[in-house]
Scaffold this motif. Structure first.
Motif, mmCIF file in Angstrom:
data_model
loop_
_atom_site.group_PDB
_atom_site.id
_atom_site.type_symbol
_atom_site.label_atom_id
_atom_site.label_comp_id
_atom_site.label_asym_id
_atom_site.label_seq_id
_atom_site.Cartn_x
_atom_site.Cartn_y
_atom_site.Cartn_z
ATOM 1 N N ASP A 194 -3.352 2.168 -4.371
ATOM 2 C CA ASP A 194 -4.625 1.636 -3.878
ATOM 3 C C ASP A 194 -5.334 2.652 -2.987
ATOM 4 O O ASP A 194 -6.398 2.354 -2.463
ATOM 5 C CB ASP A 194 -4.367 0.358 -3.072
ATOM 6 C CG ASP A 194 -3.572 0.666 -1.810
ATOM 7 O OD1 ASP A 194 -3.961 0.175 -0.733
ATOM 8 O OD2 ASP A 194 -2.583 1.419 -1.882
ATOM 9 N N SER B 55 0.812 -1.208 0.000
ATOM 10 C CA SER B 55 0.000 0.000 0.000
ATOM 11 C C SER B 55 0.848 1.261 0.000
ATOM 12 O O SER B 55 0.344 2.360 -0.249
ATOM 13 C CB SER B 55 -0.904 -0.014 1.248
ATOM 14 O OG SER B 55 -1.821 1.026 1.227
ATOM 15 N N ARG C 85 -6.379 1.380 0.668
ATOM 16 C CA ARG C 85 -7.352 0.307 0.950
ATOM 17 C C ARG C 85 -6.672 -0.958 1.443
ATOM 18 O O ARG C 85 -7.205 -1.673 2.286
ATOM 19 C CB ARG C 85 -8.135 -0.022 -0.317
ATOM 20 C CG ARG C 85 -9.396 0.805 -0.461
ATOM 21 C CD ARG C 85 -10.010 0.526 -1.791
ATOM 22 N NE ARG C 85 -11.433 0.732 -1.748
ATOM 23 C CZ ARG C 85 -12.236 0.621 -2.803
ATOM 24 N NH1 ARG C 85 -11.728 0.261 -3.965
ATOM 25 N NH2 ARG C 85 -13.524 0.835 -2.704
ATOM 26 N N LEU C 86 -5.494 -1.245 0.895
ATOM 27 C CA LEU C 86 -4.807 -2.488 1.288
ATOM 28 C C LEU C 86 -4.365 -2.423 2.749
ATOM 29 O O LEU C 86 -4.527 -3.383 3.499
ATOM 30 C CB LEU C 86 -3.601 -2.744 0.379
ATOM 31 C CG LEU C 86 -3.930 -3.247 -1.027
ATOM 32 C CD1 LEU C 86 -2.655 -3.422 -1.840
ATOM 33 C CD2 LEU C 86 -4.693 -4.559 -0.984
#
Lengths: 320, 125
Positions: free
Chosen positions: A73, A68, A76-77
């Motif tokens: 992303d 991340s 979100r990860l």
């Protein structure tokens, strides 16, 4: 990068606390040579799989955090790192309990007793889990209900606050704007999905721990202890997932609310409460992770203890 | 019901496993160690603990139900049905029978009463 450092610092903190606990605590159960051999095998087997679950979970959480760090992303990860940790621990418990070998002796015994989850869970522990779930549910609800779309139109990524203020020339001007990231539905929906999966895995792990076969009626006391420890692990895995989810959520929201140009008194109070929740959740994460890393031990003696002075010898005279 | 009650199966015994279980449960019920309303372990749990097929434990439960000692209800498990018995008298009767069988076995070996008592004391420890 900062997030990776924070995650590694928390893990190191948990490891240090765990090491101190292990060094200062005696084994919870000490078995003699060949005493309750089957129960000792089951204890070792479930402990190994539990450790595998913790190792894979920590690696998954750090890995997601690292992936991340590129930013593609949009965070979100890393938001799902706690779910990965808790999920892997629970999977380790499930596999360990379900792969216990069937009894192989020619004489097999079993207690006349109906086992249920209620016999092995600690009510206080369950109460803590319910409390943590309520806090996380409140944070997800708050984040989702106050979130607004970001500048690219992605829903639930920012907090927008607009207000009017008096300019030096006496005119009123509109100030404020959007600050992010804010944990709106862009983050809370995948987090909620992950937490539901962890909840299901938790139920499955608890069921597997109660369902596991007994290693003979003579070791029922030790076996009951092993089951209680397994169920405590299940609750701790869910707790660490919730606490590690709550900590960043509340700290991010506290920061966004407190630093907005248009913060009201209500926002300031909520910001301080969220900061407190974040601090408590961080401590809970470290403590519960340390507890998972330092489980109670069953020590098995390999050899009889050496004779001590004044021990009676087989013929009756004490050893000098 | 005490949680320390247990049943055992000896796979080298020529008696079928279900009969061994039936006999032991019947003894527990006749001697009052399992009383009316006590639940027997669930079929699958007992089968898993003993490493037996579910059908084997199921047959033992069916035989106990046929003898009127237990009742199985769907979703309610298997519970003991017989009314309270004179557990002391039944237990004493079983003890006398076991003692008689033991005494006969010791006599068949050509040993004395003292030998029988000594062996029993050691076994009890």
């Amino acid at each position: 990068m900062l997030v990776i450092i924070i995650v590694l610092v928390l893990c190191c903190g948990a490891l240090i606390v765990a090491a101190v606990r292990r060094a200062t605590r005696a084994p919870a159960f000490r078995l003699g040579i060949n005493q309750f051999a089957e129960a000792a095998v089951i204890a070792r087997h479930t402990r190994v799989w539990r450790a595998v679950g913790i190792a894979v979970g920590l690696a998954a959480a750090v890995g997601l955090t690292w992936l991340s760090s590129g930013g593609r992303d949009l965070g979100r990860l890393v938001a799902l790192a706690p779910v990965a940790l808790g999920g892997c621990i629970l999977l380790g418990v499930v596999v360990g309990q379900l792969t216990v070998r069937p009894p192989r002796g020619v004489v097999r015994s079993a207690t006349v007793q109906t086992r249920s989850m209620r016999d092995y869970v600690d009510r206080g522990h369950v109460g803590t889990l319910i409390g943590a779930s309520t806090v996380v549910a409140g944070l997800l609800l708050l984040g989702t209900s106050w979130a607004t779309p970001d500048d690219m139109g992605r829903p639930g990524r920012t907090l927008t606050r607009l207000c009017t203020t008096l300019a030096p020339d006496g005119t009123t001007v509109r100030v404020g704007g959007s600050s992010g990231p804010w944990p709106g539905e862009f983050y809370t929906v995948p987090i909620l999905g992950g937490l539901l999966v962890v909840g299901l895995l938790g139920w499955l792990a608890a069921w597997a721990a109660v369902r596991r076969r007994r290693p003979g009626s003579e070791s029922s006391e030790l076996d009951d202890r092993l089951r209680r420890w397994s169920l405590a692990d299940v609750i701790d895995a869910c707790l660490v997932t919730l606490a590690a989810t709550a900590a960043p959520l509340s700290l991010i929201m506290a920061n966004a609310l407190g630093s907005s140009q248009c913060s009201t008194t209500r926002d300031a109070i909520i910001s301080w409460v969220l900061a407190g929740v974040g601090a408590v959740a961080t401590v809970v994460t470290v403590v519960v992770l340390a507890r998972l890393l330092s489980p109670p031990r069953v020590a098995v003696d390999d050899l009889p203890p050496p004779p001590q002075p004044a021990d009676p010898t087989p013929v009756g005279a004490p050893v000098r | 019901m005490s949680s320390q009650l247990s049943v055992a199966v000896d796979l080298t015994d020529p008696t079928p496993a279900y009969e061994q279980l039936r006999r032991q449960f019947a003894l527990l019920i006749e001697t009052g160690q399992l009383i009316r309303g006590d639940r027997l372990p669930p079929l699958r749990q007992l089968a898993r603990d003993l490493g037996l097929a579910v059908g084997t434990v199921g047959r033992a439960y069916q035989e106990l139900e046929a003898a009127g000692l237990v009742l199985t209800r769907r979703g309610g498990g298997t519970t003991v049905q017989v009314p309270a018995v004179d557990a002391v008298a039944t237990t004493r009767a079983h003890l006398r029978a076991a003692a008689t069988a033991y005494a006969k076995q010791v006599a068949a070996l050509g040993l004395s009463q003292d030998d029988a008592v000594n062996a029993l004391e050691k076994a009890w420890r």
